[in-house]
Design a protein around this motif. Structure first.
Motif, PDB file in Angstrom:
ATOM      1  N   PRO A 199       0.824  -1.210   0.000  1.00 35.07           N
ATOM      2  CA  PRO A 199       0.000   0.000   0.000  1.00 35.07           C
ATOM      3  C   PRO A 199       0.859   1.261   0.000  1.00 35.07           C
ATOM      4  O   PRO A 199       1.902   1.303   0.656  1.00 35.07           O
ATOM      5  CB  PRO A 199      -0.809  -0.121   1.289  1.00 35.07           C
ATOM      6  N   GLU A 200       0.397   2.272  -0.711  1.00 37.25           N
ATOM      7  CA  GLU A 200       1.086   3.576  -0.747  1.00 37.25           C
ATOM      8  C   GLU A 200       0.155   4.632  -0.165  1.00 37.25           C
ATOM      9  O   GLU A 200      -1.007   4.734  -0.554  1.00 37.25           O
ATOM     10  CB  GLU A 200       1.464   3.948  -2.170  1.00 37.25           C
ATOM     11  N   PHE A 201       0.695   5.428   0.737  1.00 31.44           N
ATOM     12  CA  PHE A 201      -0.067   6.438   1.445  1.00 31.44           C
ATOM     13  C   PHE A 201      -0.605   7.518   0.509  1.00 31.44           C
ATOM     14  O   PHE A 201       0.087   7.980  -0.400  1.00 31.44           O
ATOM     15  CB  PHE A 201       0.828   7.097   2.503  1.00 31.44           C
ATOM     16  N   LEU A 202      -1.848   7.912   0.741  1.00 34.84           N
ATOM     17  CA  LEU A 202      -2.448   9.020  -0.006  1.00 34.84           C
ATOM     18  C   LEU A 202      -2.695  10.231   0.888  1.00 34.84           C
ATOM     19  O   LEU A 202      -2.209  11.328   0.642  1.00 34.84           O
ATOM     20  CB  LEU A 202      -3.771   8.575  -0.635  1.00 34.84           C
ATOM     21  N   ILE A 203      -3.481  10.028   1.966  1.00 37.59           N
ATOM     22  CA  ILE A 203      -3.926  11.147   2.795  1.00 37.59           C
ATOM     23  C   ILE A 203      -4.382  10.603   4.131  1.00 37.59           C
ATOM     24  O   ILE A 203      -4.819   9.450   4.212  1.00 37.59           O
ATOM     25  CB  ILE A 203      -5.073  11.915   2.090  1.00 37.59           C
ATOM     26  N   TYR A 204      -4.262  11.407   5.198  1.00 35.82           N
ATOM     27  CA  TYR A 204      -4.930  11.024   6.428  1.00 35.82           C
ATOM     28  C   TYR A 204      -5.602  12.230   7.078  1.00 35.82           C
ATOM     29  O   TYR A 204      -5.215  13.378   6.861  1.00 35.82           O
ATOM     30  CB  TYR A 204      -4.017  10.285   7.406  1.00 35.82           C
ATOM     31  N   ALA A 213      -6.507   0.387  -9.349  1.00 32.07           N
ATOM     32  CA  ALA A 213      -5.796  -0.116  -8.172  1.00 32.07           C
ATOM     33  C   ALA A 213      -6.839  -0.489  -7.127  1.00 32.07           C
ATOM     34  O   ALA A 213      -8.042  -0.287  -7.332  1.00 32.07           O
ATOM     35  CB  ALA A 213      -4.852   0.943  -7.609  1.00 32.07           C
ATOM     36  N   VAL A 214      -6.355  -1.000  -6.007  1.00 26.83           N
ATOM     37  CA  VAL A 214      -7.213  -1.186  -4.839  1.00 26.83           C
ATOM     38  C   VAL A 214      -6.998   0.004  -3.909  1.00 26.83           C
ATOM     39  O   VAL A 214      -5.858   0.321  -3.552  1.00 26.83           O
ATOM     40  CB  VAL A 214      -6.881  -2.501  -4.103  1.00 26.83           C
ATOM     41  N   TYR A 215      -8.074   0.654  -3.556  1.00 25.40           N
ATOM     42  CA  TYR A 215      -8.004   1.802  -2.657  1.00 25.40           C
ATOM     43  C   TYR A 215      -8.399   1.333  -1.267  1.00 25.40           C
ATOM     44  O   TYR A 215      -9.519   0.873  -1.041  1.00 25.40           O
ATOM     45  CB  TYR A 215      -8.883   2.936  -3.167  1.00 25.40           C
ATOM     46  N   LEU A 216      -7.453   1.432  -0.346  1.00 25.30           N
ATOM     47  CA  LEU A 216      -7.630   0.940   1.013  1.00 25.30           C
ATOM     48  C   LEU A 216      -7.851   2.099   1.973  1.00 25.30           C
ATOM     49  O   LEU A 216      -7.201   3.129   1.881  1.00 25.30           O
ATOM     50  CB  LEU A 216      -6.391   0.168   1.470  1.00 25.30           C
ATOM     51  N   CYS A 217      -8.752   1.878   2.904  1.00 23.44           N
ATOM     52  CA  CYS A 217      -8.979   2.841   3.970  1.00 23.44           C
ATOM     53  C   CYS A 217      -8.592   2.177   5.289  1.00 23.44           C
ATOM     54  O   CYS A 217      -8.776   0.967   5.476  1.00 23.44           O
ATOM     55  CB  CYS A 217     -10.448   3.251   3.986  1.00 23.44           C
ATOM     56  N   GLY A 249     -11.011  -2.755   1.162  1.00 25.82           N
ATOM     57  CA  GLY A 249     -10.605  -2.076  -0.061  1.00 25.82           C
ATOM     58  C   GLY A 249     -11.709  -1.973  -1.098  1.00 25.82           C
ATOM     59  O   GLY A 249     -12.700  -2.715  -1.066  1.00 25.82           O
ATOM     60  N   THR A 250     -11.533  -1.018  -1.985  1.00 26.66           N
ATOM     61  CA  THR A 250     -12.368  -0.889  -3.190  1.00 26.66           C
ATOM     62  C   THR A 250     -11.470  -1.111  -4.395  1.00 26.66           C
ATOM     63  O   THR A 250     -10.449  -0.426  -4.550  1.00 26.66           O
ATOM     64  CB  THR A 250     -13.000   0.511  -3.294  1.00 26.66           C
ATOM     65  N   ARG A 251     -11.839  -2.096  -5.223  1.00 24.06           N
ATOM     66  CA  ARG A 251     -11.074  -2.394  -6.422  1.00 24.06           C
ATOM     67  C   ARG A 251     -11.610  -1.540  -7.557  1.00 24.06           C
ATOM     68  O   ARG A 251     -12.733  -1.744  -7.995  1.00 24.06           O
ATOM     69  CB  ARG A 251     -11.170  -3.882  -6.741  1.00 24.06           C
TER      70      ARG A 251
END
Lengths: 114, 113
Positions: free
Chosen positions: B43-48, B88-92, B107-109
């Protein structure tokens, strides 16, 4: 400096074996090192985590060994089972510095043969 | 629910379209994180977020990506003018507070055709 290097990329062991996954980092400011397990189609699940003030931590069959001077840490899975077959990720963060994102390794795909 | 939930689980869209991905954190968790995972990668960080505010959005790849958390609970990741490379898969993930252990959703694919 922000990278976490993980090896091996893949690993096959027999049931009962002890797979070892290694991670290395450069940034000495990292202060939290979690390991995650991920099954296909699922999100990562926390296995075990360590802070750099200890050299080893055990939780059930999972052990983290931490070598601060070498800037390396590793995951050992004792008495591995076919159900442990998954992808494992190490990660690092700088939580004490006010930066809370995780930097993940590239993952190790583990297969445990029955 | 007991864990982090994400909807939809899968999203197929066409290049150029707008998409919204939703994350429902663990109840009581004040910190919420978004990551992106490409095939075969970590996983690669986007935002928090801490509460309602984006505390660090340094991982958002460009201005087509935006995330909100208006009431300090549910968050939405918004992608404008989607590109095939956004697939991609977007993970929260959420944590009790910043610096605590992060717990991930399924995740959302996202597939951009």
């Amino acid at each position: 400096q922000q990278q976490v290097k993980q090896s091996p990329q893949s690993l096959i062991v027999q049931k009962g074996g002890i797979p070892i996954i290694n991670c290395a980092y450069e940034n000495t400011a990292f202060d939290y090192f979690p390991w995650y397990q991920q099954f296909p189609g699922k999100g990562p699940a926390l296995l075990i985590a360590i802070r750099p003030d200890v050299s080893e931590k055990k939780e059930g069959r999972f052990t983290i060994s931490f070598n601060k001077s070498a800037k390396q840490f590793s995951l050992h899975i004792m008495d591995s089972q076919p159900g442990d077959s998954a992808t494992y990720f190490c990660a690092a963060s700088l939580s004490s510095s006010g930066t809370y994102k995780y930097i993940f390794g590239t993952g190790t795909r583990l297969k445990v043969l029955a | 629910g007991a864990g982090v939930s994400q909807t939809p689980s899968n999203k197929v869209t066409e290049k150029g379209k707008y998409v919204e991905l939703r994350c429902d954190p663990i109840s009581g968790h004040t910190a919420l994180y978004w990551y992106r995972q490409s095939l075969g990668q970590g996983p690669e960080f986007l935002i928090y977020f801490q509460g309602t505010g984006a505390a660090d959005d340094s991982g958002l790849p460009n201005d087509r990506f935006f995330a909100v958390r208006p009431e300090g609970s549910v968050s939405t990741l918004k992608i404008q003018r989607t590109e095939r490379g956004d697939s991609a898969v977007y993970l929260c993930a959420s944590s009790f507070s910043l610096g605590e252990t992060q717990y991930f959703g399924p995740g959302t694919r996202l597939l951009v055709l």
